[in-house]
Structures are given as structure tokens and as C-alpha cells.
Scaffold this motif. Structure first.
Motif, short mmCIF file in Angstrom:
data_model
loop_
_atom_site.label_atom_id
_atom_site.label_comp_id
_atom_site.label_asym_id
_atom_site.label_seq_id
_atom_site.Cartn_x
_atom_site.Cartn_y
_atom_site.Cartn_z
N ASP A 43 76.67 40.30 70.27
CA ASP A 43 76.14 38.97 69.99
C ASP A 43 74.86 38.76 70.78
OD1 ASP A 43 76.05 36.33 68.98
OD2 ASP A 43 76.92 35.60 70.86
N GLY A 44 73.75 38.56 70.08
CA GLY A 44 72.48 38.33 70.73
C GLY A 44 71.50 39.49 70.60
N VAL A 45 71.97 40.65 70.15
CA VAL A 45 71.08 41.79 69.92
C VAL A 45 70.57 41.72 68.49
CG1 VAL A 45 70.89 44.30 69.76
CG2 VAL A 45 72.12 43.26 71.67
N ALA A 46 69.26 41.63 68.34
CA ALA A 46 68.65 41.53 67.01
C ALA A 46 68.36 42.91 66.42
CB ALA A 46 67.36 40.72 67.08
N ASP A 47 67.98 43.88 67.28
CA ASP A 47 67.64 45.20 66.79
C ASP A 47 67.75 46.21 67.91
OD1 ASP A 47 66.92 47.08 64.89
OD2 ASP A 47 64.77 46.75 65.11
N ALA A 48 68.01 47.45 67.54
CA ALA A 48 68.09 48.54 68.51
C ALA A 48 67.58 49.81 67.85
CB ALA A 48 69.52 48.73 68.99
N ASP A 49 66.70 50.52 68.55
CA ASP A 49 66.14 51.77 68.05
C ASP A 49 66.16 52.77 69.20
OD1 ASP A 49 64.81 53.57 66.33
OD2 ASP A 49 62.89 53.02 67.22
N ILE A 50 66.90 53.84 69.02
CA ILE A 50 67.04 54.86 70.06
C ILE A 50 66.30 56.12 69.64
CG2 ILE A 50 68.68 56.32 71.30
CD1 ILE A 50 70.73 54.03 70.89
N ASN A 51 65.51 56.66 70.56
CA ASN A 51 64.75 57.88 70.32
C ASN A 51 65.18 58.90 71.36
OD1 ASN A 51 62.73 59.92 70.44
ND2 ASN A 51 61.34 58.55 69.35
N LEU A 52 65.98 59.87 70.95
CA LEU A 52 66.45 60.88 71.90
C LEU A 52 65.33 61.78 72.40
CD1 LEU A 52 69.89 62.01 70.42
CD2 LEU A 52 69.44 60.47 72.33
N SER A 84 62.26 60.98 73.14
CA SER A 84 61.54 60.34 74.24
C SER A 84 62.49 59.88 75.35
CB SER A 84 60.74 59.14 73.73
OG SER A 84 61.60 58.10 73.32
N GLY A 85 63.79 59.85 75.04
CA GLY A 85 64.76 59.38 76.03
C GLY A 85 64.71 57.87 76.22
N ARG A 86 64.28 57.16 75.19
CA ARG A 86 64.13 55.70 75.31
C ARG A 86 64.82 54.97 74.18
NH1 ARG A 86 58.06 54.90 77.59
NH2 ARG A 86 58.45 56.03 79.51
N ALA A 87 65.21 53.75 74.50
CA ALA A 87 65.77 52.86 73.50
C ALA A 87 64.97 51.56 73.55
CB ALA A 87 67.23 52.57 73.78
N GLU A 88 64.64 51.04 72.38
CA GLU A 88 63.99 49.74 72.29
C GLU A 88 65.02 48.78 71.73
OE1 GLU A 88 60.14 49.46 70.50
OE2 GLU A 88 59.64 51.51 71.13
N VAL A 89 65.28 47.72 72.48
CA VAL A 89 66.29 46.75 72.08
C VAL A 89 65.68 45.36 72.10
CG1 VAL A 89 68.58 45.82 72.57
CG2 VAL A 89 68.09 48.22 73.09
N ALA A 90 65.82 44.65 71.00
CA ALA A 90 65.37 43.26 70.92
C ALA A 90 66.62 42.39 71.05
CB ALA A 90 64.68 43.00 69.59
N TRP A 91 66.62 41.51 72.07
CA TRP A 91 67.80 40.69 72.31
C TRP A 91 67.42 39.32 72.82
CZ3 TRP A 91 65.97 43.82 76.11
CH2 TRP A 91 66.00 43.35 77.41
N ASP A 92 68.37 38.42 72.68
CA ASP A 92 68.22 37.05 73.16
C ASP A 92 68.93 36.95 74.52
OD1 ASP A 92 68.36 34.36 73.75
OD2 ASP A 92 69.09 33.77 71.77
N PRO A 93 68.18 36.83 75.62
CA PRO A 93 68.81 36.79 76.94
C PRO A 93 69.71 35.58 77.16
CG PRO A 93 66.46 36.37 77.12
CD PRO A 93 66.73 36.73 75.69
N GLN A 94 69.61 34.59 76.29
CA GLN A 94 70.51 33.44 76.38
C GLN A 94 71.89 33.77 75.82
OE1 GLN A 94 69.66 30.58 77.91
NE2 GLN A 94 67.71 31.55 78.40
N ARG A 95 71.98 34.83 75.01
CA ARG A 95 73.24 35.17 74.36
C ARG A 95 73.87 36.46 74.88
NH1 ARG A 95 71.72 34.93 68.29
NH2 ARG A 95 73.87 35.60 68.05
N VAL A 96 73.06 37.38 75.38
CA VAL A 96 73.60 38.64 75.89
C VAL A 96 72.78 39.07 77.09
CG1 VAL A 96 72.23 40.10 74.33
CG2 VAL A 96 74.37 40.98 75.27
N ARG A 97 73.47 39.54 78.10
CA ARG A 97 72.80 39.97 79.33
C ARG A 97 72.35 41.43 79.21
NH1 ARG A 97 75.76 37.63 84.49
NH2 ARG A 97 74.44 39.25 85.31
N LEU A 98 71.26 41.75 79.89
CA LEU A 98 70.78 43.13 79.91
C LEU A 98 71.86 44.06 80.44
CD1 LEU A 98 68.63 45.30 79.60
CD2 LEU A 98 67.73 44.63 81.83
N SER A 99 72.62 43.62 81.42
CA SER A 99 73.68 44.46 81.97
C SER A 99 74.73 44.82 80.92
CB SER A 99 74.34 43.78 83.16
OG SER A 99 74.92 42.55 82.79
N THR A 100 74.99 43.94 79.97
CA THR A 100 75.93 44.23 78.90
C THR A 100 75.38 45.32 77.99
OG1 THR A 100 76.77 41.97 78.96
CG2 THR A 100 77.20 43.23 76.95
#
Length: 68
Positions: free
Chosen positions: A14-23, A25-41
Motif C-alpha cells: 500500500d503506497g507503492v505506485a511503481d517498482a523497476d528492478i535492474n539486476l 545495475s544492481g538498482r531498483a527504482e521505486v515510486a512511493w507515497d511516504p505517507q502510506r508506506v515507509r522506506l524501511s518497509t
């Protein structure tokens, strides 16, 4: 297949709008609403599946990636 499953798992949070993982580059791009989901989650979700997830630092070199 693992990447697709993990992206779906992140998008189901809940709160994550999009996620794109690139193995390559070893990176993930995540678009989220910090009011709904914490980065730690989000990081816990990645770590639970065996990835050593750390937040990207915009203020300098990515020391964690370079150390790897």
C-alpha cells in the motif's frame, strides 16, 4: 522471473505506485507515497528475498555499490 515477482510484491505494498528492478545495475527504482508506506518497509521486502537493499545516496558516490 525473480525480478518480475519482486517488482509485483513491491507494487502490492500500500503506497507503492511503481517498482523497476535492474539486476545489471544492481538498482531498483521505486515510486512511493511516504505517507502510506515507509522506506524501511520497502527495504525489508527486498531484504526478505535475499537482496542486500540500501537506500541510494544522492549526495555522493554510491559507496555500497563500489564496495561490492
Amino acid at each position: 522471473a525473480c525480478v518480475v515477482k519482486l517488482e509485483r510484491r513491491l507494487r502490492r505494498l500500500d503506497g507503492v505506485a511503481d517498482a523497476d528492478i535492474n539486476l545489471a545495475s544492481g538498482r531498483a527504482e521505486v515510486a512511493w507515497d511516504p505517507q502510506r508506506v515507509r522506506l524501511s518497509t520497502i527495504l525489508d521486502t527486498l531484504n526478505h528475498d535475499g537482496y542486500d537493499a540500501l537506500p541510494f545516496r544522492h549526495d555522493g558516490p554510491d559507496d555500497a555499490r563500489r564496495a561490492e
